[in-house]
Design an enzyme around this catalytic site. Structure first.
Site, PDB file in Angstrom:
ATOM      1  NE  ARG A  69       7.549 -12.118   1.082  1.00  0.00           N
ATOM      2  CZ  ARG A  69       7.775 -11.021   0.363  1.00  0.00           C
ATOM      3  NH1 ARG A  69       6.943 -10.687  -0.618  1.00  0.00           N
ATOM      4  NH2 ARG A  69       8.820 -10.248   0.609  1.00  0.00           N
ATOM      5  CB  ALA A 112      -0.922  -0.029   1.213  1.00  0.00           C
ATOM      6  CG  HIS A 116       6.849  -4.518  -5.550  1.00  0.00           C
ATOM      7  ND1 HIS A 116       6.236  -4.883  -4.380  1.00  0.00           N
ATOM      8  CD2 HIS A 116       6.493  -5.452  -6.464  1.00  0.00           C
ATOM      9  CE1 HIS A 116       5.546  -5.996  -4.570  1.00  0.00           C
ATOM     10  NE2 HIS A 116       5.681  -6.368  -5.828  1.00  0.00           N
ATOM     11  CB  SER A 117       8.777   1.924  -4.736  1.00  0.00           C
ATOM     12  OG  SER A 117       7.948   2.252  -3.641  1.00  0.00           O
ATOM     13  CE1 TYR A 118      14.507   1.889   0.177  1.00  0.00           C
ATOM     14  CE2 TYR A 118      12.239   2.017   0.928  1.00  0.00           C
ATOM     15  CZ  TYR A 118      13.581   1.853   1.197  1.00  0.00           C
ATOM     16  OH  TYR A 118      13.991   1.653   2.496  1.00  0.00           O
ATOM     17  CD  GLU A 126      11.157  -3.757  -4.877  1.00  0.00           C
ATOM     18  OE1 GLU A 126      10.718  -2.649  -4.486  1.00  0.00           O
ATOM     19  OE2 GLU A 126      10.897  -4.834  -4.319  1.00  0.00           O
ATOM     20  NE  ARG A 161       5.405  -6.045   3.056  1.00  0.00           N
ATOM     21  CZ  ARG A 161       6.331  -6.251   2.116  1.00  0.00           C
ATOM     22  NH1 ARG A 161       7.011  -5.245   1.621  1.00  0.00           N
ATOM     23  NH2 ARG A 161       6.569  -7.469   1.676  1.00  0.00           N
ATOM     24  CD  GLU A 199       6.021  -1.412  -2.251  1.00  0.00           C
ATOM     25  OE1 GLU A 199       5.710  -1.884  -3.350  1.00  0.00           O
ATOM     26  OE2 GLU A 199       6.537  -2.087  -1.337  1.00  0.00           O
TER      27      GLU A 199
END
Ligand SMILES: [Zn+2]
Length: 423
Positions: free
Chosen positions: A259, A184, A313-315, A389, A241, A186
């Site tokens: 996951r 969340a 995604h980040s980072y 990322e 997250r 990112e």
């Protein structure tokens, strides 16, 4: 090892969460430390006692956020670390307010309108504005796109995407699927997914290369696949997250949807502890978000073939290839994937010199179980299943200043164009 608990039994370590005047979790005075990899496990074991947060772990380092009242205790751990942010609260302030969206469709009260203005990419926005933006983008490209839904989140929100196609008609070409913001916090990934969708729509009519992409592939772009978590980062806790799923008899909220994919689900690359940032769930695929996403991806793969999947995604600035679950298992076409990733990294670097590393997930960051790209590579049968990322390498981390949205989108778009032109 619970070093701190033993050493400082009487010290009030676990600080209560502080709220600001708007009722949001305050990160004022929190610092980010980059811990050397040899101390990562030791720090991870102490994190709960420190009321600290797991931010990002790679093969090179482990970034943690430490609240002001635990800084001294953290330093007592005597681990090799580097201070990378002095005050997360100040970083969050630099992100600015969520900027209201001025919809060209709503302003003119017409069914079809011009493509949304690129000023959208100069600021971050509220979740509902993202839905309006996506719907406006669709209305500006009415014969070649539709809004679709990939299931429903735990709190009942539609998991929403835009489907774009070219001259062959809807659903006739191999698919390319992008997922944004499964984690969340990112936020840059939402904006970059929308930037790529916007470039495809804008380019179709006036750029033969872009037209060829859309005439060759169907694009399914979902900028926010964890809408409950995303809304929560905007209303309550900027650094949330996971999703917002509750479970009976468990007080901790949230499962890491990345996951939770039902393939290579159990193992050391995820957590069985509900309070962990990488909590895998009680059984494989038991989050509503995962059910919706995998059903959609599998149907698309079965129906038209899945050429490429990217989970954004980040980072850390990384291009992550299969696999996460094992450092020795190799995807059949890993050499081709690696060659393509090298090309993408050099295309990303061209405009601003931003460096992206690339390689299999397990050896590049760490072992992950139940991750999207392993499932989509092996179960859905995608030809290429990646995670990217985005910016930065840690200074601003998840709270990237809005001035970096357009450069992030532009360099990612160069990378995607390179990929589309080379596979
Ligand atoms: Zn992530």
């Amino acid at each position: 090892m619970k070093f701190l608990r033993t050493l400082l039994l009487a010290a009030p370590l676990a600080g209560a969460v502080r709220l600001d005047r708007q009722g949001k979790v305050s990160y004022d005075g929190y610092k980010i430390f980059r811990v050397a990899p040899e101390f990562a496990d030791a720090v991870e074991a102490e994190l709960e006692d420190l009321s600290g947060m797991h931010l990002m772990r790679t093969a090179q380092h482990f970034d943690v956020a430490i609240p002001p009242e635990s800084i001294e205790s953290f330093q007592l751990l005597n681990v090799s670390s580097e201070l990378i942010s002095d005050d997360i609260g100040a970083d969050i302030a630099l992100e600015g307010e969520l900027t209201p969206y001025e919809s060209p469709v709503q302003a003119l009260d017409v069914a079809a309108a011009a493509v949304p203005d690129p000023s959208w990419f100069r600021a971050y926005h509220a979740y509902n504005d993202h839905l309006t933006f996506l719907s406006d983008l669709q209305k500006a490209f009415p014969s070649n796109s539709e809004i679709f839904r990939a299931g429903t989140s735990f709190e009942g929100r539609a998991i929403t995407g835009i489907h774009l196609w070219g001259s062959g008609g809807k659903g006739s070409k191999p698919a390319i699927t992008f997922h944004g913001t499964v984690h969340a916090r990112e936020w840059i990934t939402t904006m970059v997914n929308e930037y790529i969708a916007w470039q495809l729509v804008v380019g179709y009519g006036n750029d033969t290369t872009v037209k060829a992409y859309l005439d060759s592939y169907d694009f399914y772009i979902l900028p926010v696949v964890n809408p409950d978590g995303f809304v929560y980062t905007q209303t309550t806790n900027r650094l949330w997250r996971k999703n917002r799923q509750t479970r009976s008899g468990i007080s901790a909220v949230g499962t890491d949807v990345n996951r939770n994919w039902p393939y290579q689900w159990s193992g050391p690359g995820s957590s069985t502890s509900p309070s962990s940032e990488t909590y895998r769930g009680q059984s494989a695929g038991d989050t509503p978000e995962n059910l919706g996403l995998r059903t959609h991806v599998d149907n698309v793969a079965k129906g038209q073939g899945l050429k490429l999947y990217i989970d954004w995604h980040s980072y850390s600035q990384l291009i992550l290839l299969p696999y996460g679950y094992s450092c020795s298992a190799r995807a059949e076409n890993i050499n081709e994937q690696t060659t393509l990733a090298r090309g993408v990294a050099s295309a990303i670097a061209r405009p601003y010199g931003t460096t992206f590393e690339y390689g299999p997930t397990c050896s590049t960051i760490y072992q992950t179980n139940g991750g999207s790209n392993d499932y989509i590579q092996d179960v859905s049968g995608a030809e290429f299943a990646w995670a990217i990322e985005l910016r930065d390498t840690g200074r601003n981390g998840f709270v990237l200043p809005p001035e970096q949205i357009i450069p992030s989108g532009f360099e990612a778009w160069q990378g995607i164009k390179n990929l589309l032109s080379n596979f």
